[in-house]
Design a protein around this motif. Structure first.
Motif, PDB file in Angstrom:
ATOM      1  N   ILE A 176      11.307  13.075   7.517  1.00  0.00           N
ATOM      2  CA  ILE A 176      11.678  11.828   7.230  1.00  0.00           C
ATOM      3  C   ILE A 176      10.899  11.536   5.717  1.00  0.00           C
ATOM      4  N   ALA A 177      11.767  11.096   4.660  1.00  0.00           N
ATOM      5  CA  ALA A 177      11.035  10.998   3.339  1.00  0.00           C
ATOM      6  C   ALA A 177      10.167  10.035   3.283  1.00  0.00           C
ATOM      7  N   GLY A 178      10.448   8.881   3.695  1.00  0.00           N
ATOM      8  CA  GLY A 178       9.589   7.823   3.808  1.00  0.00           C
ATOM      9  C   GLY A 178       9.810   6.778   4.957  1.00  0.00           C
ATOM     10  N   THR A 179       8.942   5.928   5.119  1.00  0.00           N
ATOM     11  CA  THR A 179       9.035   4.809   5.893  1.00  0.00           C
ATOM     12  C   THR A 179       8.243   3.623   5.309  1.00  0.00           C
ATOM     13  N   ALA A 180       8.831   2.551   5.895  1.00  0.00           N
ATOM     14  CA  ALA A 180       8.181   1.267   5.554  1.00  0.00           C
ATOM     15  C   ALA A 180       7.669   0.581   6.865  1.00  0.00           C
ATOM     16  N   ARG A 181       6.341   0.428   6.689  1.00  0.00           N
ATOM     17  CA  ARG A 181       5.414  -0.202   8.017  1.00  0.00           C
ATOM     18  C   ARG A 181       5.538  -1.787   7.558  1.00  0.00           C
ATOM     19  N   LEU A 182       6.450  -2.526   8.088  1.00  0.00           N
ATOM     20  CA  LEU A 182       6.688  -3.848   7.713  1.00  0.00           C
ATOM     21  C   LEU A 182       5.370  -4.742   7.964  1.00  0.00           C
ATOM     22  N   GLN A 183       4.861  -4.933   8.935  1.00  0.00           N
ATOM     23  CA  GLN A 183       3.720  -5.840   9.244  1.00  0.00           C
ATOM     24  C   GLN A 183       2.566  -5.458   8.349  1.00  0.00           C
ATOM     25  N   ALA A 184       2.345  -4.192   8.112  1.00  0.00           N
ATOM     26  CA  ALA A 184       1.244  -3.806   7.246  1.00  0.00           C
ATOM     27  C   ALA A 184       1.553  -3.696   5.689  1.00  0.00           C
ATOM     28  N   ASN A 185       2.708  -3.903   5.291  1.00  0.00           N
ATOM     29  CA  ASN A 185       3.070  -3.830   3.889  1.00  0.00           C
ATOM     30  C   ASN A 185       2.706  -2.638   3.316  1.00  0.00           C
ATOM     31  N   VAL A 209      18.269  -9.113  12.035  1.00  0.00           N
ATOM     32  CA  VAL A 209      18.014  -8.321  10.697  1.00  0.00           C
ATOM     33  C   VAL A 209      18.326  -6.750  11.224  1.00  0.00           C
ATOM     34  N   ARG A 210      19.057  -6.141  10.815  1.00  0.00           N
ATOM     35  CA  ARG A 210      18.821  -4.817  11.139  1.00  0.00           C
ATOM     36  C   ARG A 210      18.506  -3.942  10.186  1.00  0.00           C
ATOM     37  N   PRO A 211      17.969  -2.703  10.414  1.00  0.00           N
ATOM     38  CA  PRO A 211      17.067  -2.068   9.475  1.00  0.00           C
ATOM     39  C   PRO A 211      17.800  -1.654   8.148  1.00  0.00           C
ATOM     40  N   LEU A 257       0.916  -1.156  -0.127  1.00  0.00           N
ATOM     41  CA  LEU A 257       0.028  -0.054  -0.030  1.00  0.00           C
ATOM     42  C   LEU A 257       0.958   1.217   0.015  1.00  0.00           C
ATOM     43  N   LEU A 258       0.591   2.012  -0.909  1.00  0.00           N
ATOM     44  CA  LEU A 258       1.530   3.348  -0.857  1.00  0.00           C
ATOM     45  C   LEU A 258       0.561   4.543  -0.266  1.00  0.00           C
ATOM     46  N   THR A 259       1.049   5.200   0.663  1.00  0.00           N
ATOM     47  CA  THR A 259       0.295   6.289   1.291  1.00  0.00           C
ATOM     48  C   THR A 259       1.072   7.473   1.414  1.00  0.00           C
ATOM     49  N   PHE A 260       0.604   8.538   1.396  1.00  0.00           N
ATOM     50  CA  PHE A 260       1.385   9.837   1.459  1.00  0.00           C
ATOM     51  C   PHE A 260       1.132  10.543   2.810  1.00  0.00           C
ATOM     52  N   THR A 261       1.136   9.972   3.972  1.00  0.00           N
ATOM     53  CA  THR A 261       1.153  10.426   5.219  1.00  0.00           C
ATOM     54  C   THR A 261       2.314  10.612   6.216  1.00  0.00           C
ATOM     55  N   GLN A 262       3.557  10.208   5.697  1.00  0.00           N
ATOM     56  CA  GLN A 262       4.757  10.613   6.366  1.00  0.00           C
ATOM     57  C   GLN A 262       5.051  12.198   6.562  1.00  0.00           C
ATOM     58  N   ARG A 263       5.094  12.626   7.978  1.00  0.00           N
ATOM     59  CA  ARG A 263       5.448  14.113   8.297  1.00  0.00           C
ATOM     60  C   ARG A 263       6.733  14.372   8.674  1.00  0.00           C
ATOM     61  N   GLY A 264       7.239  15.503   9.042  1.00  0.00           N
ATOM     62  CA  GLY A 264       8.636  15.936   9.437  1.00  0.00           C
ATOM     63  C   GLY A 264       9.652  15.733   8.300  1.00  0.00           C
ATOM     64  N   PRO A 299      12.870   2.489  -3.957  1.00  0.00           N
ATOM     65  CA  PRO A 299      13.546   1.555  -3.824  1.00  0.00           C
ATOM     66  C   PRO A 299      14.102   0.917  -2.240  1.00  0.00           C
ATOM     67  N   HIS A 300      14.691   2.110  -1.593  1.00  0.00           N
ATOM     68  CA  HIS A 300      14.872   2.013  -0.218  1.00  0.00           C
ATOM     69  C   HIS A 300      13.717   1.297   0.475  1.00  0.00           C
ATOM     70  N   GLU A 301      12.601   2.165   0.526  1.00  0.00           N
ATOM     71  CA  GLU A 301      11.674   1.641   1.256  1.00  0.00           C
ATOM     72  C   GLU A 301      11.046   0.150   1.014  1.00  0.00           C
ATOM     73  N   LEU A 302      10.992  -0.094  -0.285  1.00  0.00           N
ATOM     74  CA  LEU A 302      10.726  -1.440  -0.896  1.00  0.00           C
ATOM     75  C   LEU A 302      11.709  -2.582  -0.411  1.00  0.00           C
ATOM     76  N   CYS A 303      12.915  -2.083  -0.107  1.00  0.00           N
ATOM     77  CA  CYS A 303      13.677  -3.114   0.113  1.00  0.00           C
ATOM     78  C   CYS A 303      13.682  -3.532   1.674  1.00  0.00           C
ATOM     79  N   HIS A 304      13.390  -2.365   2.312  1.00  0.00           N
ATOM     80  CA  HIS A 304      12.685  -2.919   3.865  1.00  0.00           C
ATOM     81  C   HIS A 304      11.865  -3.939   3.862  1.00  0.00           C
ATOM     82  N   LEU A 305      10.621  -3.735   3.121  1.00  0.00           N
ATOM     83  CA  LEU A 305       9.624  -4.507   3.174  1.00  0.00           C
ATOM     84  C   LEU A 305      10.062  -6.090   2.581  1.00  0.00           C
TER      85      LEU A 305
END
Length: 168
Positions: free
Chosen positions: A44-53, A96-98, A35-42, A75-81
């Protein structure tokens, strides 16, 4: 919050699709579409919410830095997932480190990117109020959150001179 333009949103969706196709081609693995959302604030460019994919992107930074988002952030965030899906948490002996070995390997093998934990985008539009503090090195700016913690008794130490920060 103002979303990126429809053209930018389409480009981001297309880049995610292209990245997923690369993953399938390179790894012979078909990951579930995040799922791609546009709710990141501050800042930070992006985050990957692992369990929520889910990949959360910062719409303010995206509007001003589309190229960096397309080339690096997605690609950075997708690699985290992907690391989560392929390796989970790892083991107690080998967690496994982030931004660890598995993440770096995927960034390089799939996308040809070295990968960095931090971006270098101008964050002046998204940076909140800052407070002046001092150490031996000189002036230091603290965020509202850290300033409030100092007011509650928390002490912050300068990374360079190891002196506690004092309100200026």
């Amino acid at each position: 919050m103002r979303l990126p333009s429809p053209i930018q949103l389409e480009q981001v969706q297309q880049r995610l699709d292209d990245c997923l196709a690369l993953v399938q081609e390179q790894l012979k693995f078909t990951p579930p579409r995040p799922l791609l959302t546009f709710t990141q604030r501050g800042r930070i460019a992006g985050t990957a919410r692992l369990q929520a994919n889910e990949i959360r992107l910062n719409p303010v930074l995206l509007r001003d830095n589309l190229h960096e988002f397309l080339e690096e952030v997605i690609p950075h965030e997708l690699c985290h997932l992907l690391v989560w899906q392929l390796h989970g948490r790892g083991t107690k002996a080998r967690p496994v480190r982030p931004h660890g070995a598995q993440w770096k390997q995927l960034m390089w093998e799939v996308f040809g990117l070295k990968g960095s934990a931090c971006h270098r985008m101008d964050v002046s539009k998204v940076q909140g109020r800052q407070f002046n503090y001092q150490c031996r090195c000189g002036p230091v700016k603290l965020s509202v959150r850290r300033h409030n913690r100092v007011q509650q008794g928390v002490t912050y130490i300068c990374r360079h001179c190891r002196q506690s920060l004092q309100a200026a």
